[in-house]
Design a protein around this motif. Sequence first.
Motif, PDB file in Angstrom:
ATOM      1  N   ALA A  21       0.837  -1.208   0.000  1.00  0.00           N
ATOM      2  CA  ALA A  21       0.000   0.000   0.000  1.00  0.00           C
ATOM      3  C   ALA A  21       0.867   1.250   0.000  1.00  0.00           C
ATOM      4  CB  ALA A  21      -0.924  -0.009   1.216  1.00  0.00           C
ATOM      5  N   GLU A  22       1.922   1.236   0.779  1.00  0.00           N
ATOM      6  CA  GLU A  22       2.840   2.380   0.798  1.00  0.00           C
ATOM      7  C   GLU A  22       3.497   2.568  -0.560  1.00  0.00           C
ATOM      8  OE1 GLU A  22       5.419   1.327   3.993  1.00  0.00           O
ATOM      9  OE2 GLU A  22       4.086   2.123   5.565  1.00  0.00           O
ATOM     10  N   ASP A  23       3.850   1.464  -1.223  1.00  0.00           N
ATOM     11  CA  ASP A  23       4.443   1.564  -2.563  1.00  0.00           C
ATOM     12  C   ASP A  23       3.458   2.177  -3.552  1.00  0.00           C
ATOM     13  OD1 ASP A  23       6.741   0.379  -1.602  1.00  0.00           O
ATOM     14  OD2 ASP A  23       6.250  -1.624  -2.375  1.00  0.00           O
ATOM     15  N   ALA A  24       2.189   1.777  -3.458  1.00  0.00           N
ATOM     16  CA  ALA A  24       1.176   2.314  -4.372  1.00  0.00           C
ATOM     17  C   ALA A  24       0.985   3.807  -4.164  1.00  0.00           C
ATOM     18  CB  ALA A  24      -0.148   1.571  -4.172  1.00  0.00           C
ATOM     19  N   VAL A  25       0.956   4.228  -2.907  1.00  0.00           N
ATOM     20  CA  VAL A  25       0.785   5.651  -2.607  1.00  0.00           C
ATOM     21  C   VAL A  25       1.997   6.442  -3.075  1.00  0.00           C
ATOM     22  CG1 VAL A  25       0.539   7.331  -0.739  1.00  0.00           C
ATOM     23  CG2 VAL A  25      -0.796   5.219  -0.693  1.00  0.00           C
ATOM     24  N   GLN A  26       3.193   5.892  -2.887  1.00  0.00           N
ATOM     25  CA  GLN A  26       4.401   6.580  -3.342  1.00  0.00           C
ATOM     26  C   GLN A  26       4.414   6.729  -4.861  1.00  0.00           C
ATOM     27  OE1 GLN A  26       6.572   8.152  -1.614  1.00  0.00           O
ATOM     28  NE2 GLN A  26       7.935   8.710  -3.310  1.00  0.00           N
ATOM     29  N   GLU A  27       3.956   5.698  -5.571  1.00  0.00           N
ATOM     30  CA  GLU A  27       3.882   5.783  -7.025  1.00  0.00           C
ATOM     31  C   GLU A  27       2.878   6.858  -7.449  1.00  0.00           C
ATOM     32  OE1 GLU A  27       4.337   5.243 -11.063  1.00  0.00           O
ATOM     33  OE2 GLU A  27       5.635   4.606  -9.405  1.00  0.00           O
ATOM     34  N   ALA A  28       1.780   6.989  -6.698  1.00  0.00           N
ATOM     35  CA  ALA A  28       0.801   8.050  -7.000  1.00  0.00           C
ATOM     36  C   ALA A  28       1.439   9.422  -6.843  1.00  0.00           C
ATOM     37  CB  ALA A  28      -0.418   7.908  -6.089  1.00  0.00           C
ATOM     38  N   TRP A  29       2.278   9.580  -5.832  1.00  0.00           N
ATOM     39  CA  TRP A  29       2.976  10.863  -5.622  1.00  0.00           C
ATOM     40  C   TRP A  29       3.893  11.167  -6.808  1.00  0.00           C
ATOM     41  CZ3 TRP A  29       3.475  15.411  -3.609  1.00  0.00           C
ATOM     42  CH2 TRP A  29       4.727  16.028  -3.565  1.00  0.00           C
ATOM     43  N   ARG A  32       4.572  14.499 -11.969  1.00  0.00           N
ATOM     44  CA  ARG A  32       4.794  14.584 -13.415  1.00  0.00           C
ATOM     45  C   ARG A  32       3.548  15.071 -14.161  1.00  0.00           C
ATOM     46  NH1 ARG A  32       7.242   9.292 -12.396  1.00  0.00           N
ATOM     47  NH2 ARG A  32       5.347   8.309 -13.228  1.00  0.00           N
ATOM     48  N   SER A  33       2.492  15.396 -13.433  1.00  0.00           N
ATOM     49  CA  SER A  33       1.230  15.758 -14.063  1.00  0.00           C
ATOM     50  C   SER A  33       1.015  17.269 -14.071  1.00  0.00           C
ATOM     51  CB  SER A  33       0.067  15.084 -13.326  1.00  0.00           C
ATOM     52  OG  SER A  33       0.192  13.683 -13.361  1.00  0.00           O
ATOM     53  N   ASP A  34       0.100  17.693 -14.929  1.00  0.00           N
ATOM     54  CA  ASP A  34      -0.307  19.095 -15.001  1.00  0.00           C
ATOM     55  C   ASP A  34      -1.422  19.319 -13.973  1.00  0.00           C
ATOM     56  OD1 ASP A  34      -1.040  21.656 -15.571  1.00  0.00           O
ATOM     57  OD2 ASP A  34      -1.850  21.209 -17.573  1.00  0.00           O
ATOM     58  N   GLU A  35      -1.070  19.921 -12.851  1.00  0.00           N
ATOM     59  CA  GLU A  35      -2.058  20.082 -11.779  1.00  0.00           C
ATOM     60  C   GLU A  35      -3.209  20.984 -12.173  1.00  0.00           C
ATOM     61  OE1 GLU A  35      -1.274  20.459  -7.465  1.00  0.00           O
ATOM     62  OE2 GLU A  35       0.810  20.330  -8.096  1.00  0.00           O
ATOM     63  N   GLU A  36      -2.953  21.906 -13.076  1.00  0.00           N
ATOM     64  CA  GLU A  36      -4.026  22.814 -13.484  1.00  0.00           C
ATOM     65  C   GLU A  36      -5.152  22.071 -14.185  1.00  0.00           C
ATOM     66  OE1 GLU A  36      -2.493  26.019 -15.740  1.00  0.00           O
ATOM     67  OE2 GLU A  36      -1.293  26.848 -14.097  1.00  0.00           O
ATOM     68  N   ALA A  37      -4.846  20.879 -14.714  1.00  0.00           N
ATOM     69  CA  ALA A  37      -5.876  20.092 -15.397  1.00  0.00           C
ATOM     70  C   ALA A  37      -6.609  19.160 -14.440  1.00  0.00           C
ATOM     71  CB  ALA A  37      -5.237  19.269 -16.518  1.00  0.00           C
TER      72      ALA A  37
END
Length: 287
Positions: free
Chosen positions: A38-46, A51-56
Amino acid sequence: MEDVDPMNHETWQTEQFEALRPQLQSVAYRMLGSVGEAEDAVQEAWLRLSRSDEEAIANLGGWLTTVVARISLDMLRARRTRREDSSGGWLPEPIVADEEAADPEQEALLADSVGLALLVVLDTLSPAERLAYVLHDMFDVPFEEIAPIVNRTPTAARKLASRARRRVRGAAPAPDPYMARQRKVVDAFLAASRAGDFEALVEVLDPDVVFRLDLAPAGRREVHGAEDVANMVLARGARFAPHARPAVVNGMAGVIVDTPEGRHNVVGFHVVDGRIRSIDLISVSVR
């Protein structure tokens, strides 16, 4: 448009993510049954957020929940492929704390955990069924948002959750909600084990009780029925009962048993209507 200080933006992004981390961890743990995964999955989400465009991203919490769910789904599918030809079985990684030495971090995990019996049932579902059930029934995510994650229509996603719900209700009924009542039943089980009292053991066990053991290096074993479980406990487990100390296992009454070989066995109990419906014994390293 006024420029935004990159340092301030990075700090804001980190604060927002950390505020959402407990929910994301909860989603991933219910999907994977493992704190580490679960910690690995959350870290991958971070990493994906960075790398994402937060404005979108209109709804950061919803976006991250979806990302964690997708990552967890991929991890579940990969795990199932690895286990297809393996022998033995697998039980969830318990969230455990000694009742006399629980730290705040563990207490927070325990307060938001689910029972081992439920996690065992969730592991029998298909990855898509598990995701639909976890997201909708536990986190109120609409089927319109679940559907694209599992490549289904909203109607099909609803059917996935419905099938999973029926399995869960049949195999993991709601436990006694009061820890004190659970502890009383567990204490009676231990007292009967220490005394070698077969009748008292059978009395505290549900007629259809299942005892699941996941012990290294022997692997997994299941014993069904009150009499067979009582016989096994008296034949193999009575000598360990005196070494059991109270613990909270996934938010429910349980015990930790230190074995002469230096291992730690965690025992979780699922108590329903004053009797033990299931017992899960797992060898772990207590942190």
